[in-house]
Design an enzyme around this catalytic site. Sequence first.
Site, PDB file in Angstrom:
ATOM      1  CB  CYS A   1     -36.783  63.169  66.871  1.00 32.69           C
ATOM      2  SG  CYS A   1     -38.288  62.254  66.500  1.00 32.69           S
TER       3      CYS A   1
ATOM      4  NE  ARG B   1     -37.346  67.045  65.456  1.00 29.36           N
ATOM      5  CZ  ARG B   1     -36.489  68.056  65.365  1.00 29.36           C
ATOM      6  NH1 ARG B   1     -36.682  69.150  66.072  1.00 29.36           N
ATOM      7  NH2 ARG B   1     -35.442  67.987  64.546  1.00 29.36           N
TER       8      ARG B   1
ATOM      9  CD1 TRP C   1     -43.737  55.455  63.285  1.00 27.56           C
ATOM     10  CD2 TRP C   1     -45.429  56.136  64.595  1.00 27.56           C
ATOM     11  NE1 TRP C   1     -44.227  56.635  62.764  1.00 27.56           N
ATOM     12  CE2 TRP C   1     -45.267  57.073  63.541  1.00 27.56           C
ATOM     13  CE3 TRP C   1     -46.451  56.353  65.534  1.00 27.56           C
ATOM     14  CZ2 TRP C   1     -46.078  58.199  63.406  1.00 27.56           C
ATOM     15  CZ3 TRP C   1     -47.253  57.478  65.399  1.00 27.56           C
ATOM     16  CH2 TRP C   1     -47.061  58.375  64.345  1.00 27.56           C
TER      17      TRP C   1
ATOM     18  CD  GLU D   1     -35.527  54.101  64.787  1.00 28.45           C
ATOM     19  OE1 GLU D   1     -36.751  54.156  64.598  1.00 28.45           O
ATOM     20  OE2 GLU D   1     -34.990  54.375  65.880  1.00 28.45           O
TER      21      GLU D   1
HETATM   22  N1  ARG Z   1     -32.760  53.581  67.371  1.00 28.14           N
HETATM   23  C1  ARG Z   1     -33.363  52.973  68.517  1.00 28.14           C
HETATM   24  C2  ARG Z   1     -33.616  51.506  68.239  1.00 28.14           C
HETATM   25  O1  ARG Z   1     -33.364  51.079  67.167  1.00 28.14           O
HETATM   26  C3  ARG Z   1     -34.685  53.608  68.893  1.00 28.14           C
HETATM   27  C4  ARG Z   1     -34.668  55.102  69.051  1.00 28.14           C
HETATM   28  C5  ARG Z   1     -36.041  55.712  69.032  1.00 28.14           C
HETATM   29  N2  ARG Z   1     -36.690  55.481  67.789  1.00 28.14           N
HETATM   30  C6  ARG Z   1     -37.940  55.873  67.500  1.00 28.14           C
HETATM   31  N3  ARG Z   1     -38.415  55.520  66.342  1.00 28.14           N
HETATM   32  N4  ARG Z   1     -38.663  56.554  68.338  1.00 28.14           N
HETATM   33  O2  ARG Z   1     -34.101  50.770  69.041  1.00 28.14           O
END
Ligand code: ARG
Length: 376
Positions: free
Chosen positions: A76, A79, A251, A256
Amino acid sequence: MSGCPLHSTHSPSSSPPVAVSTDDELAFLAEAHHGHILEERLALCRSALLAQQPAPLTCSELTWAGRIAWRNHARCIGRLYWRSLTVRDHRHLDSADEIAASLREHLEFAQADGNVRPVLTVYAPPNRPGGLAPRIWNHQLCAYAGYRHRDGTFLGDPKNIALTEQALALGWQPPSTPGRFDLLPWIVAGRDGSPQLIPLPAGLVREVRLRHPQFAWFEKLELRWYAVPVITDMRLHAAGTDYPAAPFNGWYMGTEIGARNLADTDRYNLLPVIAEKLGLDQRSPRSLWKDRALLELNAAVLHSYETDGVKLVDHHTASAEFMKFCEREKSAGREVSARWDWIVPPLSPATTTVFHTPMREFPTTPDFHAQPPVWV
Ligand code: ARG
């Protein structure tokens, strides 16, 4: 909590198994008790673990367990904010219906009208090794169905094909015309272990329709994503005890969505579509059509979440925040366990400081761990 884990296609392997002593498992209690492990709390937890029972953590000890698990999680990047985690102690809930109601509250509280709050809800651990406990079959609370057609083509999010099939087998009725962004229902098992299909109330899941700050055509692609990733299939390991249902969220970090979920060839695979709209030459990789398309897709994600007032971090800011987290941990006398291949953002990696930072992963406790899907 952007992160945990950030890159969705890595295989879900748990941290390397190591023999950890009961004292190591309970060491985090010192933080829960401001530097001192209360002897009587230690003794109670030790004897429970010895009898193969869950450690009888108090609510405030559980809160610390959750926050430290986030602080420890090697995958992560987000953090820095570990202290802000809201932990909900729902170990007393039994039935799938009660748990579903609690999950709806989790999502509403986390979405917070766009001002996303990091939240962890902890459900009961099994009361003996191998015993039954609540479990959520979904990978996340919000996710889009993936439909496999007979001719081998598919519609929606390929990542969720197996879960979609489980939901259909349990009687889920998809929309009469299935689409690319159909929200999946939940499959929740209470303490009795039997899975129940939980339909989503309309309007519960906040979503963002994607548009681009310069290109009007972008909106016509009718792309969207949900506001908050709530991971529901990892187990929390704390005080020698496994909690198989312990959904948590932070968030999003923009990449991602823009550099993985919508771009990966085994996900929504949208780069050729966007490159086409941009008029790029896809015959040669040297036109950098993938790179240009990727950049505009990510610009659209950042712009849309920002205009809709939904909290999301860009990868440059997230990298700087992670470096600050590492400094703070160093001054607290703790080494940071981190996986370089998960921390480094997938877009313009070498422009971020984390790319140039050596990292090492080692086992930690408390922590969050991947677990195989229930139906496997
Ligand atoms: N990578 C995953 C997604 O795109 C989420 C993982 C957790 N990500 C976070 N920002 N807490 O859905």
